[in-house]
Design a protein around this motif. Sequence first.
Motif, PDB file in Angstrom:
ATOM      1  N   SER A 199       0.827  -1.212   0.000  1.00 47.97           N
ATOM      2  CA  SER A 199       0.000   0.000   0.000  1.00 47.97           C
ATOM      3  C   SER A 199       0.863   1.264   0.000  1.00 47.97           C
ATOM      4  O   SER A 199       0.614   2.208  -0.753  1.00 47.97           O
ATOM      5  CB  SER A 199      -0.929  -0.016   1.219  1.00 47.97           C
ATOM      6  N   ALA A 200       1.912   1.275   0.829  1.00 48.18           N
ATOM      7  CA  ALA A 200       2.813   2.437   0.876  1.00 48.18           C
ATOM      8  C   ALA A 200       3.570   2.590  -0.439  1.00 48.18           C
ATOM      9  O   ALA A 200       3.819   3.708  -0.904  1.00 48.18           O
ATOM     10  CB  ALA A 200       3.793   2.301   2.039  1.00 48.18           C
ATOM     11  N   GLY A 201       3.924   1.468  -1.069  1.00 46.39           N
ATOM     12  CA  GLY A 201       4.619   1.515  -2.353  1.00 46.39           C
ATOM     13  C   GLY A 201       3.748   2.118  -3.438  1.00 46.39           C
ATOM     14  O   GLY A 201       4.225   2.868  -4.289  1.00 46.39           O
ATOM     15  N   LEU A 202       2.440   1.800  -3.413  1.00 49.59           N
ATOM     16  CA  LEU A 202       1.512   2.385  -4.387  1.00 49.59           C
ATOM     17  C   LEU A 202       1.433   3.895  -4.194  1.00 49.59           C
ATOM     18  O   LEU A 202       1.500   4.657  -5.162  1.00 49.59           O
ATOM     19  CB  LEU A 202       0.118   1.762  -4.256  1.00 49.59           C
ATOM     20  N   ASP A 203       1.321   4.326  -2.940  1.00 49.18           N
ATOM     21  CA  ASP A 203       1.275   5.769  -2.671  1.00 49.18           C
ATOM     22  C   ASP A 203       2.555   6.455  -3.126  1.00 49.18           C
ATOM     23  O   ASP A 203       2.521   7.537  -3.715  1.00 49.18           O
ATOM     24  CB  ASP A 203       1.028   6.023  -1.178  1.00 49.18           C
ATOM     25  N   SER A 204       3.689   5.815  -2.866  1.00 47.45           N
ATOM     26  CA  SER A 204       4.984   6.368  -3.276  1.00 47.45           C
ATOM     27  C   SER A 204       5.072   6.468  -4.797  1.00 47.45           C
ATOM     28  O   SER A 204       5.544   7.467  -5.349  1.00 47.45           O
ATOM     29  CB  SER A 204       6.108   5.486  -2.733  1.00 47.45           C
ATOM     30  N   PHE A 205       4.614   5.424  -5.508  1.00 48.34           N
ATOM     31  CA  PHE A 205       4.626   5.418  -6.973  1.00 48.34           C
ATOM     32  C   PHE A 205       3.770   6.557  -7.525  1.00 48.34           C
ATOM     33  O   PHE A 205       4.207   7.316  -8.394  1.00 48.34           O
ATOM     34  CB  PHE A 205       4.128   4.064  -7.493  1.00 48.34           C
ATOM     35  N   LEU A 206       2.537   6.680  -7.014  1.00 49.91           N
ATOM     36  CA  LEU A 206       1.629   7.727  -7.512  1.00 49.91           C
ATOM     37  C   LEU A 206       2.188   9.111  -7.200  1.00 49.91           C
ATOM     38  O   LEU A 206       2.099  10.024  -8.028  1.00 49.91           O
ATOM     39  CB  LEU A 206       0.235   7.548  -6.904  1.00 49.91           C
ATOM     40  N   GLU A 207       2.795   9.273  -6.036  1.00 47.50           N
ATOM     41  CA  GLU A 207       3.404  10.560  -5.693  1.00 47.50           C
ATOM     42  C   GLU A 207       4.559  10.869  -6.644  1.00 47.50           C
ATOM     43  O   GLU A 207       4.746  12.005  -7.070  1.00 47.50           O
ATOM     44  CB  GLU A 207       3.909  10.524  -4.250  1.00 47.50           C
ATOM     45  N   GLY A 208       5.339   9.836  -6.997  1.00 54.12           N
ATOM     46  CA  GLY A 208       6.437  10.014  -7.954  1.00 54.12           C
ATOM     47  C   GLY A 208       5.951  10.439  -9.325  1.00 54.12           C
ATOM     48  O   GLY A 208       6.651  11.127 -10.064  1.00 54.12           O
ATOM     49  N   LEU A 209       4.738  10.008  -9.689  1.00 54.49           N
ATOM     50  CA  LEU A 209       4.145  10.435 -10.970  1.00 54.49           C
ATOM     51  C   LEU A 209       3.644  11.875 -10.903  1.00 54.49           C
ATOM     52  O   LEU A 209       3.411  12.503 -11.929  1.00 54.49           O
ATOM     53  CB  LEU A 209       2.959   9.538 -11.345  1.00 54.49           C
ATOM     54  N   SER A 221      -1.981  11.292  -6.966  1.00 60.44           N
ATOM     55  CA  SER A 221      -2.237  10.614  -5.695  1.00 60.44           C
ATOM     56  C   SER A 221      -3.307   9.549  -5.892  1.00 60.44           C
ATOM     57  O   SER A 221      -3.922   9.425  -6.955  1.00 60.44           O
ATOM     58  CB  SER A 221      -2.700  11.614  -4.640  1.00 60.44           C
ATOM     59  N   ARG A 222      -3.562   8.806  -4.834  1.00 55.21           N
ATOM     60  CA  ARG A 222      -4.567   7.742  -4.870  1.00 55.21           C
ATOM     61  C   ARG A 222      -5.967   8.306  -5.147  1.00 55.21           C
ATOM     62  O   ARG A 222      -6.811   7.621  -5.719  1.00 55.21           O
ATOM     63  CB  ARG A 222      -4.553   7.002  -3.538  1.00 55.21           C
ATOM     64  N   ALA A 223      -6.192   9.559  -4.778  1.00 52.28           N
ATOM     65  CA  ALA A 223      -7.496  10.193  -5.002  1.00 52.28           C
ATOM     66  C   ALA A 223      -7.815  10.312  -6.497  1.00 52.28           C
ATOM     67  O   ALA A 223      -8.984  10.382  -6.877  1.00 52.28           O
ATOM     68  CB  ALA A 223      -7.534  11.570  -4.350  1.00 52.28           C
ATOM     69  N   ALA A 224      -6.792  10.323  -7.358  1.00 54.07           N
ATOM     70  CA  ALA A 224      -7.010  10.455  -8.805  1.00 54.07           C
ATOM     71  C   ALA A 224      -7.456   9.133  -9.442  1.00 54.07           C
ATOM     72  O   ALA A 224      -7.962   9.131 -10.564  1.00 54.07           O
ATOM     73  CB  ALA A 224      -5.745  10.951  -9.481  1.00 54.07           C
ATOM     74  N   LEU A 225      -7.268   8.008  -8.724  1.00 53.91           N
ATOM     75  CA  LEU A 225      -7.693   6.713  -9.262  1.00 53.91           C
ATOM     76  C   LEU A 225      -9.215   6.645  -9.321  1.00 53.91           C
ATOM     77  O   LEU A 225      -9.891   7.051  -8.378  1.00 53.91           O
ATOM     78  CB  LEU A 225      -7.158   5.573  -8.395  1.00 53.91           C
ATOM     79  N   LYS A 226      -9.743   6.127 -10.423  1.00 48.21           N
ATOM     80  CA  LYS A 226     -11.193   6.002 -10.588  1.00 48.21           C
ATOM     81  C   LYS A 226     -11.550   4.522 -10.674  1.00 48.21           C
ATOM     82  O   LYS A 226     -10.974   3.782 -11.477  1.00 48.21           O
ATOM     83  CB  LYS A 226     -11.649   6.719 -11.861  1.00 48.21           C
ATOM     84  N   LYS A 227     -12.502   4.117  -9.861  1.00 48.56           N
ATOM     85  CA  LYS A 227     -12.923   2.715  -9.821  1.00 48.56           C
ATOM     86  C   LYS A 227     -13.544   2.316 -11.164  1.00 48.56           C
ATOM     87  O   LYS A 227     -14.336   3.036 -11.738  1.00 48.56           O
ATOM     88  CB  LYS A 227     -13.931   2.498  -8.696  1.00 48.56           C
ATOM     89  N   GLY A 228     -13.123   1.149 -11.639  1.00 42.90           N
ATOM     90  CA  GLY A 228     -13.674   0.612 -12.882  1.00 42.90           C
ATOM     91  C   GLY A 228     -13.062   1.193 -14.145  1.00 42.90           C
ATOM     92  O   GLY A 228     -13.392   0.765 -15.241  1.00 42.90           O
ATOM     93  N   GLU A 229     -12.160   2.157 -14.033  1.00 44.24           N
ATOM     94  CA  GLU A 229     -11.552   2.756 -15.231  1.00 44.24           C
ATOM     95  C   GLU A 229     -10.337   1.948 -15.659  1.00 44.24           C
ATOM     96  O   GLU A 229      -9.405   1.745 -14.881  1.00 44.24           O
ATOM     97  CB  GLU A 229     -11.136   4.202 -14.972  1.00 44.24           C
TER      98      GLU A 229
END
Length: 193
Positions: free
Chosen positions: A115-125, A128-136
């Motif tokens: 979970s922390a790695g996903l947050d770190s990856f998205l922050e590096g891009l 953030s996780r808030a930009a992820l859309k379910k089902g997209e």
Amino acid sequence: MTASLPRQATPPDEPPRPPETPRHTVRRRALTLLIIVLLIGVPAGYLVISANQSRDSGKDKEQKYSATGLTAGWPSKVQRRVYQVPVPHPADEIAYYETNNWKTSRLYVQFLTNSAGLDSFLEGLGTSRAALKKGEVAIGDRDQDITGWDFTVPGSWWGLSHTQKNPAPTQDVVVNLTDPQYPMVYVVSRTVP
């Protein structure tokens, strides 16, 4: 008729050299042989080793660039920097594939993280996780065909497209959050040369 050359006399203050003994002759010849081997053998050995390394390097590069799908392992640091794909630590089940043509270059990467790695990856891009859309499913059919990824299977699929102005790459991300503690991340980063 050839004229004979006179011999040079030894200086009167220097005693005459004693005749060479068989032991001295053998030692002198062995030393001469050793010098010849070192002068010829060492460079020849170096050339053989060098040629083998060069040939092996060419085979490695040929294998790398003839790959037609995902290759297990980390993309190089240069690839990660150019395509701006910050694979986090820890990451597992890492695979990548790069395609280049005159129009667009793409880097496909997949990895399993926590979970922390996903947050770190998205922050590096830069998102953030808030930009992820379910089902997209942000990764298109063409890219799925190239990599063999299948997002039609049951799962908790989340996605986003992180668009940037050229020449910065654009990343399409799909995350499988079926196990929120260990999300599987799929990225296609494309750039226009």
